[in-house]
Design an enzyme around this catalytic site. Structure first.
Site, PDB file in Angstrom:
ATOM      1  N   ASN A  71       0.839  -1.198   0.000  1.00 23.72           N
ATOM      2  CA  ASN A  71       0.000   0.000   0.000  1.00 23.72           C
ATOM      3  C   ASN A  71       0.878   1.253   0.000  1.00 23.72           C
ATOM      4  OD1 ASN A  71       0.606  -0.888   2.693  1.00 23.72           O
ATOM      5  ND2 ASN A  71      -0.965   0.463   3.530  1.00 23.72           N
ATOM      6  N   GLU A 123       0.393   5.284   0.566  1.00 24.82           N
ATOM      7  CA  GLU A 123      -0.546   6.320   1.023  1.00 24.82           C
ATOM      8  C   GLU A 123      -0.104   7.704   0.562  1.00 24.82           C
ATOM      9  OE1 GLU A 123      -0.935   5.671   5.264  1.00 24.82           O
ATOM     10  OE2 GLU A 123      -2.127   3.866   4.909  1.00 24.82           O
ATOM     11  N   CYS A 126      -4.201   0.477  -2.323  1.00 24.37           N
ATOM     12  CA  CYS A 126      -3.991  -0.749  -1.548  1.00 24.37           C
ATOM     13  C   CYS A 126      -2.921  -1.636  -2.189  1.00 24.37           C
ATOM     14  CB  CYS A 126      -5.279  -1.552  -1.487  1.00 24.37           C
ATOM     15  SG  CYS A 126      -6.596  -0.816  -0.534  1.00 24.37           S
ATOM     16  N   GLU A 173      -3.041  -4.861  -2.768  1.00 26.87           N
ATOM     17  CA  GLU A 173      -3.568  -5.846  -3.726  1.00 26.87           C
ATOM     18  C   GLU A 173      -3.704  -5.235  -5.115  1.00 26.87           C
ATOM     19  OE1 GLU A 173      -4.717  -4.948  -0.809  1.00 26.87           O
ATOM     20  OE2 GLU A 173      -5.694  -6.590   0.262  1.00 26.87           O
ATOM     21  N   CYS A 183     -10.064  -5.336   1.271  1.00 30.63           N
ATOM     22  CA  CYS A 183     -11.175  -4.380   1.175  1.00 30.63           C
ATOM     23  C   CYS A 183     -12.049  -4.677  -0.037  1.00 30.63           C
ATOM     24  CB  CYS A 183     -10.643  -2.952   1.137  1.00 30.63           C
ATOM     25  SG  CYS A 183     -10.078  -2.413  -0.491  1.00 30.63           S
ATOM     26  N   CYS A 216     -10.640  -3.845  -3.598  1.00 30.62           N
ATOM     27  CA  CYS A 216      -9.677  -4.833  -4.115  1.00 30.62           C
ATOM     28  C   CYS A 216     -10.372  -6.128  -4.497  1.00 30.62           C
ATOM     29  CB  CYS A 216      -8.575  -5.078  -3.090  1.00 30.62           C
ATOM     30  SG  CYS A 216      -7.501  -3.635  -2.924  1.00 30.62           S
TER      31      CYS A 216
HETATM   32  N1  THU Z   1      -5.197  -1.439   2.673  1.00 26.93           N
HETATM   33  C1  THU Z   1      -4.655  -2.336   1.794  1.00 26.93           C
HETATM   34  O1  THU Z   1      -3.524  -2.161   1.316  1.00 26.93           O
HETATM   35  N2  THU Z   1      -5.406  -3.400   1.440  1.00 26.93           N
HETATM   36  C2  THU Z   1      -6.653  -3.671   1.903  1.00 26.93           C
HETATM   37  O2  THU Z   1      -7.288  -4.622   1.471  1.00 26.93           O
HETATM   38  C3  THU Z   1      -7.234  -2.818   2.942  1.00 26.93           C
HETATM   39  C4  THU Z   1      -6.501  -1.570   3.253  1.00 26.93           C
HETATM   40  C5  THU Z   1      -4.397  -0.267   3.046  1.00 26.93           C
HETATM   41  C6  THU Z   1      -4.960   1.044   2.561  1.00 26.93           C
HETATM   42  C7  THU Z   1      -4.402   2.008   3.564  1.00 26.93           C
HETATM   43  O3  THU Z   1      -3.105   2.390   3.148  1.00 26.93           O
HETATM   44  C8  THU Z   1      -4.281   1.193   4.841  1.00 26.93           C
HETATM   45  O4  THU Z   1      -4.332  -0.156   4.455  1.00 26.93           O
HETATM   46  C9  THU Z   1      -5.357   1.472   5.868  1.00 26.93           C
HETATM   47  O5  THU Z   1      -6.605   1.369   5.304  1.00 26.93           O
END
Ligand code: THU
Length: 132
Positions: free
Chosen positions: A46, A48, A57, A59, A90, A93
């Site tokens: 991920n 940000e 994310c 995935e 999530c 994804c």
């Molecule tokens: N995140 C992911 O990388 N994958 C997921 O399936 C859920 C959330 C990341 C997004 C964000 O950077 C952090 O986790 C918190 O939501």
């Protein structure tokens, strides 16, 4: 089919990917490793942003890289979360994975727990504009 997939190796790759996450806002470090039909693996973490909604994310980062490299058939995905709490991927994804394989095996894990499931369970009746 699942029997021939080396989930341990895939999870190790996801864990390495998690160590490369850029997550200064959530502190939630996620890594994904996506196995392609030809045996190649694409990883993602991920990433940000100060403008939070621009974050991506792990995935989707892995999948977009794989598609960009010419892959469209995916056999499995492993997701590693560097956190005490373990959650499945999530919804966004799940939908993006469903575009290519609505039944893809999904292993998600943290340091102490792991769950092996598949996308048909995580996202039943996914939205699709292609023929089944
Ligand atoms: N995140 C992911 O990388 N994958 C997921 O399936 C859920 C959330 C990341 C997004 C964000 O950077 C952090 O986790 C918190 O939501």
């Amino acid at each position: 089919m699942n029997g021939s997939i080396d989930f341990d190796r895939l999870l190790e790759q996801a864990q390495t990917a998690a160590s490369r996450a850029y997550a200064p806002y959530s502190g939630y470090h996620v890594g994904a490793a996506l196995l392609c039909a030809d045996g190649s693996v694409f990883t993602g973490s991920n990433v940000e942003n100060a403008s939070y909604s621009l974050s991506v994310c792990a995935e989707r980062n892995a999948l977009f890289q794989a598609v960009h490299a010419g892959h469209k058939e995916f056999l499995a995905i492993a997701i590693y979360v560097d956190d005490d709490e373990l959650f499945p991927p999530c919804g966004a994804c799940r939908q993006v994975l469903a575009e290519f394989n609505p039944e893809i095996p999904v292993l998600y894990a943290n340091q102490t727990q792991s769950v092996l499931t598949d996308l048909a369970i995580l996202l039943p009746q996914a939205f699709s504009l292609t023929e089944p």
